[in-house]
Design a protein around this motif. Structure first.
Motif, PDB file in Angstrom:
ATOM      1  N   VAL A   7     -23.231  -1.830 -35.244  1.00  0.00           N
ATOM      2  CA  VAL A   7     -21.905  -1.332 -34.896  1.00  0.00           C
ATOM      3  C   VAL A   7     -21.046  -1.384 -36.154  1.00  0.00           C
ATOM      4  CG1 VAL A   7     -19.890  -1.684 -33.416  1.00  0.00           C
ATOM      5  CG2 VAL A   7     -22.171  -2.188 -32.538  1.00  0.00           C
ATOM      6  N   GLU A   8     -20.323  -0.292 -36.402  1.00  0.00           N
ATOM      7  CA  GLU A   8     -19.490  -0.218 -37.595  1.00  0.00           C
ATOM      8  C   GLU A   8     -18.150  -0.896 -37.348  1.00  0.00           C
ATOM      9  OE1 GLU A   8     -17.643   3.043 -40.730  1.00  0.00           O
ATOM     10  OE2 GLU A   8     -18.936   3.730 -39.107  1.00  0.00           O
ATOM     11  N   ASP A   9     -18.108  -2.190 -37.621  1.00  0.00           N
ATOM     12  CA  ASP A   9     -16.876  -2.976 -37.554  1.00  0.00           C
ATOM     13  C   ASP A   9     -17.230  -4.432 -37.843  1.00  0.00           C
ATOM     14  OD1 ASP A   9     -14.126  -3.637 -37.160  1.00  0.00           O
ATOM     15  OD2 ASP A   9     -13.996  -2.084 -35.625  1.00  0.00           O
ATOM     16  N   VAL A  10     -16.202  -5.268 -37.955  1.00  0.00           N
ATOM     17  CA  VAL A  10     -16.414  -6.687 -38.226  1.00  0.00           C
ATOM     18  C   VAL A  10     -16.655  -7.440 -36.915  1.00  0.00           C
ATOM     19  CG1 VAL A  10     -15.109  -6.673 -40.381  1.00  0.00           C
ATOM     20  CG2 VAL A  10     -13.933  -7.141 -38.228  1.00  0.00           C
ATOM     21  N   THR A  11     -17.325  -8.560 -37.008  1.00  0.00           N
ATOM     22  CA  THR A  11     -17.749  -9.304 -35.815  1.00  0.00           C
ATOM     23  C   THR A  11     -16.588  -9.693 -34.913  1.00  0.00           C
ATOM     24  OG1 THR A  11     -17.741 -11.392 -37.031  1.00  0.00           O
ATOM     25  CG2 THR A  11     -19.837 -10.214 -36.909  1.00  0.00           C
ATOM     26  N   ASN A  12     -15.498 -10.189 -35.481  1.00  0.00           N
ATOM     27  CA  ASN A  12     -14.368 -10.639 -34.648  1.00  0.00           C
ATOM     28  C   ASN A  12     -13.819  -9.511 -33.790  1.00  0.00           C
ATOM     29  OD1 ASN A  12     -14.445 -13.260 -35.520  1.00  0.00           O
ATOM     30  ND2 ASN A  12     -12.812 -13.034 -37.013  1.00  0.00           N
ATOM     31  N   ARG A  13     -13.662  -8.347 -34.366  1.00  0.00           N
ATOM     32  CA  ARG A  13     -13.112  -7.210 -33.618  1.00  0.00           C
ATOM     33  C   ARG A  13     -14.073  -6.744 -32.528  1.00  0.00           C
ATOM     34  NH1 ARG A  13     -10.659  -2.625 -32.846  1.00  0.00           N
ATOM     35  NH2 ARG A  13     -10.579  -0.797 -34.082  1.00  0.00           N
ATOM     36  N   ILE A  14     -15.357  -6.736 -32.827  1.00  0.00           N
ATOM     37  CA  ILE A  14     -16.359  -6.332 -31.836  1.00  0.00           C
ATOM     38  C   ILE A  14     -16.351  -7.292 -30.652  1.00  0.00           C
ATOM     39  CG2 ILE A  14     -18.839  -6.087 -31.405  1.00  0.00           C
ATOM     40  CD1 ILE A  14     -19.029  -5.170 -34.411  1.00  0.00           C
ATOM     41  N   VAL A  15     -16.421  -8.578 -30.942  1.00  0.00           N
ATOM     42  CA  VAL A  15     -16.474  -9.573 -29.864  1.00  0.00           C
ATOM     43  C   VAL A  15     -15.163  -9.604 -29.090  1.00  0.00           C
ATOM     44  CG1 VAL A  15     -16.775 -12.033 -29.313  1.00  0.00           C
ATOM     45  CG2 VAL A  15     -18.334 -10.901 -30.905  1.00  0.00           C
ATOM     46  N   ASP A  16     -14.030  -9.334 -29.743  1.00  0.00           N
ATOM     47  CA  ASP A  16     -12.756  -9.243 -29.012  1.00  0.00           C
ATOM     48  C   ASP A  16     -12.811  -8.146 -27.946  1.00  0.00           C
ATOM     49  OD1 ASP A  16     -11.467 -11.344 -30.208  1.00  0.00           O
ATOM     50  OD2 ASP A  16     -10.302 -10.103 -31.596  1.00  0.00           O
ATOM     51  N   HIS A  17     -13.581  -7.114 -28.186  1.00  0.00           N
ATOM     52  CA  HIS A  17     -13.718  -6.029 -27.212  1.00  0.00           C
ATOM     53  C   HIS A  17     -14.716  -6.362 -26.101  1.00  0.00           C
ATOM     54  CE1 HIS A  17     -11.369  -3.625 -29.949  1.00  0.00           C
ATOM     55  NE2 HIS A  17     -11.365  -2.637 -29.069  1.00  0.00           N
ATOM     56  N   ILE A  18     -15.634  -7.286 -26.356  1.00  0.00           N
ATOM     57  CA  ILE A  18     -16.689  -7.621 -25.386  1.00  0.00           C
ATOM     58  C   ILE A  18     -16.275  -8.751 -24.446  1.00  0.00           C
ATOM     59  CG2 ILE A  18     -19.018  -8.583 -25.165  1.00  0.00           C
ATOM     60  CD1 ILE A  18     -19.717  -7.091 -27.736  1.00  0.00           C
ATOM     61  N   SER A  68     -17.584 -17.880 -18.812  1.00  0.00           N
ATOM     62  CA  SER A  68     -17.747 -17.219 -20.106  1.00  0.00           C
ATOM     63  C   SER A  68     -17.246 -18.129 -21.223  1.00  0.00           C
ATOM     64  CB  SER A  68     -16.953 -15.904 -20.112  1.00  0.00           C
ATOM     65  OG  SER A  68     -17.030 -15.291 -21.376  1.00  0.00           O
ATOM     66  N   TYR A  69     -18.006 -18.163 -22.312  1.00  0.00           N
ATOM     67  CA  TYR A  69     -17.631 -18.979 -23.459  1.00  0.00           C
ATOM     68  C   TYR A  69     -17.939 -18.206 -24.738  1.00  0.00           C
ATOM     69  CZ  TYR A  69     -17.269 -22.953 -26.632  1.00  0.00           C
ATOM     70  OH  TYR A  69     -16.895 -23.790 -27.652  1.00  0.00           O
ATOM     71  N   THR A  70     -17.004 -18.184 -25.663  1.00  0.00           N
ATOM     72  CA  THR A  70     -17.189 -17.513 -26.944  1.00  0.00           C
ATOM     73  C   THR A  70     -17.005 -18.538 -28.059  1.00  0.00           C
ATOM     74  OG1 THR A  70     -16.348 -15.456 -26.020  1.00  0.00           O
ATOM     75  CG2 THR A  70     -16.391 -15.626 -28.421  1.00  0.00           C
ATOM     76  N   THR A  71     -17.935 -18.526 -29.017  1.00  0.00           N
ATOM     77  CA  THR A  71     -17.895 -19.502 -30.099  1.00  0.00           C
ATOM     78  C   THR A  71     -18.483 -18.906 -31.371  1.00  0.00           C
ATOM     79  OG1 THR A  71     -18.470 -21.789 -30.688  1.00  0.00           O
ATOM     80  CG2 THR A  71     -20.162 -20.504 -29.533  1.00  0.00           C
ATOM     81  N   SER A  72     -18.244 -19.587 -32.497  1.00  0.00           N
ATOM     82  CA  SER A  72     -18.857 -19.176 -33.757  1.00  0.00           C
ATOM     83  C   SER A  72     -20.355 -19.407 -33.679  1.00  0.00           C
ATOM     84  CB  SER A  72     -18.294 -19.999 -34.918  1.00  0.00           C
ATOM     85  OG  SER A  72     -16.919 -19.770 -35.041  1.00  0.00           O
ATOM     86  N   TYR A  73     -21.105 -18.511 -34.324  1.00  0.00           N
ATOM     87  CA  TYR A  73     -22.561 -18.620 -34.365  1.00  0.00           C
ATOM     88  C   TYR A  73     -23.009 -18.132 -35.737  1.00  0.00           C
ATOM     89  CZ  TYR A  73     -27.427 -17.424 -33.587  1.00  0.00           C
ATOM     90  OH  TYR A  73     -28.791 -17.311 -33.703  1.00  0.00           O
ATOM     91  N   GLU A  74     -23.606 -19.019 -36.521  1.00  0.00           N
ATOM     92  CA  GLU A  74     -23.974 -18.711 -37.897  1.00  0.00           C
ATOM     93  C   GLU A  74     -22.776 -18.062 -38.576  1.00  0.00           C
ATOM     94  OE1 GLU A  74     -27.749 -16.693 -38.084  1.00  0.00           O
ATOM     95  OE2 GLU A  74     -28.793 -18.383 -37.185  1.00  0.00           O
ATOM     96  N   ASP A  75     -22.920 -16.846 -39.117  1.00  0.00           N
ATOM     97  CA  ASP A  75     -21.791 -16.172 -39.772  1.00  0.00           C
ATOM     98  C   ASP A  75     -21.015 -15.282 -38.811  1.00  0.00           C
ATOM     99  OD1 ASP A  75     -22.445 -17.296 -42.218  1.00  0.00           O
ATOM    100  OD2 ASP A  75     -23.754 -15.617 -42.772  1.00  0.00           O
TER     101      ASP A  75
END
Length: 155
Positions: A7-18, A68-75
């Motif tokens: 997906v063309e975007d940064v991880t934070n923005r992608i996960v914010d949408h999910i 639901s839980y969201t957390t940092s994972y590796e990078d």
């Protein structure tokens, strides 16, 4: 089921949408409602959501209640969940159940601004459904998920 795509975007923005929150209903064509039932901390909640009928309503609309839980994972980030036996089922819905599942989103090292999004989905739709109908619905649902997400991220 496993779904994976770049997906063309940064991880934070992608996960914010999910993850559960204000963006998800705007772009996910399968979701018809979503309510945060209880919040434990910023990235941890119980949500109730409904999905549209599929395959000309052979698969009736479903309702899920997930922790639901969201957390940092590796990078990158991990947004994971599991269904709970919680509250009464709304009329006109079948209560589905999600076994442990999640979305891993990590940046591509050789392509800044792109991320690898991998989903592991263990859904029990419940009801009297032939497995072939479930498999067909899941494959089209996951393909639409990536397509809808990519469109939402461009806006």
């Amino acid at each position: 089921y496993k779904a994976q795509g770049v997906v063309e975007d940064v991880t934070n923005r992608i996960v914010d949408h999910i993850r559960p929150g204000p963006y998800r209903l705007d772009w996910d064509s399968l979701m018809t409602s979503m309510d945060i039932v209880e919040t434990f901390e910023e990235n941890c909640c119980v949500m109730r959501y409904t999905t549209a009928g599929q395959l000309w309503n052979i698969i009736a609309p479903r309702e899920f209640v997930d922790f639901s839980y969201t957390t940092s994972y590796e990078d990158g980030l991990l947004s994971c969940g599991i269904s709970l036996d919680y509250g009464e089922v709304r009329p006109n819905f079948v209560r589905g159940f999600n076994h442990p599942c999640g979305w891993f989103c990590v940046p591509l090292k050789d392509s800044p601004g792109h991320s690898l999004l991998t989903g592991y989905i263990q859904t029990e739709l419940r009801g009297m459904l032939p497995q072939s109908a479930v498999d067909t619905a899941m494959s089209s649902t996951l393909a639409n998920f990536y397509s809808d997400l990519k469109k939402a991220l461009k806006t």
